[in-house]
Design a protein around this motif. Structure first.
Motif, PDB file in Angstrom:
ATOM      1  N   LYS A 195       0.825  -1.201   0.000  1.00 18.60           N
ATOM      2  CA  LYS A 195       0.000   0.000   0.000  1.00 18.60           C
ATOM      3  C   LYS A 195       0.860   1.253   0.000  1.00 18.60           C
ATOM      4  O   LYS A 195       0.590   2.210  -0.744  1.00 18.60           O
ATOM      5  CB  LYS A 195      -0.915   0.000   1.230  1.00 18.60           C
ATOM      6  CG  LYS A 195      -1.795   1.240   1.323  1.00 18.60           C
ATOM      7  CD  LYS A 195      -2.637   1.233   2.582  1.00 18.60           C
ATOM      8  CE  LYS A 195      -3.675   0.125   2.540  1.00 18.60           C
ATOM      9  NZ  LYS A 195      -4.581   0.200   3.720  1.00 18.60           N
ATOM     10  N   MET A 196       1.947   1.255   0.789  1.00 16.07           N
ATOM     11  CA  MET A 196       2.798   2.439   0.855  1.00 16.07           C
ATOM     12  C   MET A 196       3.554   2.652  -0.458  1.00 16.07           C
ATOM     13  O   MET A 196       3.723   3.787  -0.908  1.00 16.07           O
ATOM     14  CB  MET A 196       3.800   2.300   2.008  1.00 16.07           C
ATOM     15  CG  MET A 196       3.174   2.357   3.382  1.00 16.07           C
ATOM     16  SD  MET A 196       2.128   3.803   3.639  1.00 16.07           S
ATOM     17  CE  MET A 196       3.284   5.119   3.329  1.00 16.07           C
ATOM     18  N   VAL A 197       3.998   1.570  -1.098  1.00 20.17           N
ATOM     19  CA  VAL A 197       4.703   1.715  -2.365  1.00 20.17           C
ATOM     20  C   VAL A 197       3.777   2.278  -3.436  1.00 20.17           C
ATOM     21  O   VAL A 197       4.191   3.066  -4.293  1.00 20.17           O
ATOM     22  CB  VAL A 197       5.293   0.362  -2.816  1.00 20.17           C
ATOM     23  CG1 VAL A 197       5.895   0.460  -4.212  1.00 20.17           C
ATOM     24  CG2 VAL A 197       6.369  -0.099  -1.843  1.00 20.17           C
ATOM     25  N   SER A 198       2.495   1.906  -3.383  1.00 19.97           N
ATOM     26  CA  SER A 198       1.547   2.414  -4.387  1.00 19.97           C
ATOM     27  C   SER A 198       1.370   3.919  -4.297  1.00 19.97           C
ATOM     28  O   SER A 198       1.009   4.565  -5.288  1.00 19.97           O
ATOM     29  CB  SER A 198       0.199   1.710  -4.210  1.00 19.97           C
ATOM     30  OG  SER A 198      -0.404   2.092  -2.982  1.00 19.97           O
ATOM     31  N   TYR A 199       1.606   4.496  -3.120  1.00 23.38           N
ATOM     32  CA  TYR A 199       1.500   5.946  -2.964  1.00 23.38           C
ATOM     33  C   TYR A 199       2.743   6.681  -3.463  1.00 23.38           C
ATOM     34  O   TYR A 199       2.706   7.887  -3.689  1.00 23.38           O
ATOM     35  CB  TYR A 199       1.269   6.310  -1.497  1.00 23.38           C
ATOM     36  CG  TYR A 199      -0.079   5.883  -0.965  1.00 23.38           C
ATOM     37  CD1 TYR A 199      -1.187   5.828  -1.793  1.00 23.38           C
ATOM     38  CD2 TYR A 199      -0.233   5.515   0.364  1.00 23.38           C
ATOM     39  CE1 TYR A 199      -2.426   5.426  -1.310  1.00 23.38           C
ATOM     40  CE2 TYR A 199      -1.456   5.111   0.865  1.00 23.38           C
ATOM     41  CZ  TYR A 199      -2.555   5.071   0.022  1.00 23.38           C
ATOM     42  OH  TYR A 199      -3.766   4.676   0.499  1.00 23.38           O
TER      43      TYR A 199
END
Length: 554
Positions: free
Chosen positions: A380-384
């Motif tokens: 989820k953090m990488v997608s941001y």
């Protein structure tokens, strides 16, 4: 050598052209016979030399035992001396036919004993020079072979363990002994010239000049060749230290068979080893400081975000929910703005929660983390971090057991996977890889540990670069690569390991992350220096607003 030997023979024995031609033919025939049998005879008496003389035997590179390699190196050390002595012995045998011919045909009016002494001294004079030059020449040859062996098979353990103390004595150096031998026979020939009866003065002076010139030339050649060998070896030491890669420098420099030069090369290798130990100590200190600083900054930043940002963000989400209930977003344009606002709020809130989880262990203090939860949080953090279209183009393949747990705190595992995933995504997106893929799967699932394989089809990472990033101390905190370095140390801190494996298809990058499984009796969690943050809680108004918003949305 022939330019000095021929004038001496002519001046001392005064042969005719036919006599000299016959002498030359006899000597050449003996030379061809010796050349044909020389190497075979030498290898018969020195069988170990077959591995490196006259050419390098590939089987030498397959030796694994330290004792075997040390034995070979000792044979290489003694080879220049043995070979030079053998050449001197063969030359002495080779000259016997022509020497007998000269005594019986050339001696003229000289008594036999005088002709014999003159011929013997001239041969010993030239052979002393031949032995010394052969000794120095074979040092260069075998030292080059040793360098080749070291580059392919890494003999650094041999060079560190071999004893060189017995090779420092002056008269164990063959070039010095050869120079002394040249001087001794030169002096003896001069004495024969002076004591020879019925010789004209001009002829005695000419013989003395020729003999003195040859003696000075031979001695100068021996000394200068030895000096050039040492100086070139020292220059190679400087060049190696200045230009060698980190990986080759850690192996050290191959020792020469010249004992004097090997002493200086051993000294350099010892300095390299000591410097490497100092760099490792500095590296460990930098990692400790970087980790302490990281946790300190995270604590300050989390306090700021939780107390100063999370409360107004919660109010904004509550207000957005109230407007939804009042049908304030009925028009299409307003709906678009509302969706953008909602996405931004969700993204910011998730980001703050992830930072907060870096300091809060959600497993209630147990050193136990869910691999599936860490994977979801990191993804989820990488997608941001990247454009949504580019990130969505990466084909994800994930094979994880939702019940699999690792013996590491949840925040630490979240950070480890976040670093590895973000590095892979950055490489795939920045290099515009066609059909980008990222694969995450568990292999070697055993009772005590498991291995997580993270593989992509990007540009890849060399083993040398990985070693340099994670082990060398030249990259300071804040520079590229410090995240991977801290990740590796964090994994090792909890008994795991991070390895870079070359993919079978030679494409992309493949990391093997080995983690221990939780045991029934857990050891006390290690205390990291500088990491003692207090739990951070939301202010009461923010908590109330969150509960109210949750109830309304349900």
């Amino acid at each position: 050598m022939a330019l000095t030997l021929v004038p001496m023979l002519v001046l001392f024995f005064k042969p005719t052209w036919l006599e000299f031609l016959a002498f030359y033919l006899i000597d050449m025939a003996a030379y061809l016979v010796c050349q044909h049998t020389d190497i075979r005879i030498f290898r018969r008496f020195w069988p170990r030399s077959r591995l490196f003389f006259p050419t390098l035997d590939p089987s030498l590179l397959q030796f694994k035992s330290l004792d075997e390699k040390k034995t070979i190196y000792r044979n290489m050390l003694s080879f220049p001396r043995d070979r030079a002595l053998f050449i001197g012995m063969v030359s002495s045998i080779k000259v016997i036919p022509s020497f007998i011919f000269a005594l019986t045909v050339w001696r003229g009016e000289d008594p036999l004993w005088m002709a014999f002494l003159k011929g013997l001294c001239i041969c010993a004079f030239t052979f002393s020079f031949l032995i010394g030059m052969s000794y120095l020449g074979y040092h260069n040859r075998i030292s080059t072979l040793l360098q080749e062996v070291h580059e392919q098979a890494d003999w650094s353990d041999v060079f560190k363990d071999i004893d060189l103390t017995t090779h420092h004595k002056l008269f164990q150096r063959f070039e010095i002994m050869s120079a002394c031998s040249v001087w001794a026979f030169w002096t003896f020939v001069i004495a024969l010239i002076i004591t020879t009866p019925d010789i004209p003065n001009w002829q005695a002076v000419l013989q003395t000049i020729i003999m003195s010139g040859a003696g000075l030339y031979f001695m100068a050649q021996l000394v200068m060749t030895s000096r050039r060998q040492i100086m070139k070896g020292l220059q190679d030491v400087v060049v190696f230290h200045a230009q060698a890669s980190e990986l080759n420098r850690s192996k050290g420099l191959a020792l020469s068979t010249n004992p004097t030069l090997a002493f200086y090369q051993r000294t350099l290798n010892d300095l390299i080893d000591k410097n490497a130990e100092n760099e490792k100590e500095i590296h460990r200190w930098i990692l400790r400081q970087a980790e302490d600083s990281r946790y300190l900054q995270l604590g300050r930043l989390t306090g700021l975000l939780v107390h100063d940002l999370l409360t107004p963000l919660t109010v904004m989400r509550y207000s957005l929910a109230v407007l939804d209930e009042q049908n304030a977003f009925q028009q299409e344009q307003n709906k678009s703005y509302a969706e953008r606002l909602r996405f931004s709020l969700d993204q910011t809130t998730d980001f703050i929660k992830n930072i907060r989880s870096s300091l809060r262990d959600q497993s209630s203090g147990n050193r136990e983390a869910s691999l599936s939860l860490a994977h979801q949080s990191a993804l989820k953090m990488v997608s941001y971090l990247y454009d949504n279209r580019k990130f969505s183009a990466i084909a994800m393949h994930c094979d994880l057991d939702p019940d699999l747990k690792a013996s590491i705190p949840q925040p630490e595992l979240n950070q480890v996977l976040l670093n590895l995933y973000s590095n892979a995504a950055k490489n795939l997106i920045d290099h515009q890889i066609a059909e980008p893929r990222l694969s995450i799967q568990v292999v070697d699932d055993a009772s005590e540990q498991f291995t997580l394989v993270i593989k992509d089809n990007g540009t890849g990472l060399s083993a040398e670069t990985f070693h340099y990033i994670t082990e060398e101390a030249e990259r300071l905190p804040g520079q590229e690569g410090i995240g991977l370095k801290l990740t590796k140390r964090l994994i090792e801190l909890y008994g795991g390991a991070l390895q870079l494996v070359q993919p079978t298809n030679q494409v992309g990058c493949e990391f093997h992350l080995t983690l221990r499984k939780p045991q029934k009796i857990e050891a006390r969690r290690p205390l990291l220096s500088g990491r003692t943050p207090a739990p951070v809680s939301l202010p009461k108004p923010a908590v109330a607003l969150q509960d109210d918003l949750h109830n309304r949305m349900n």
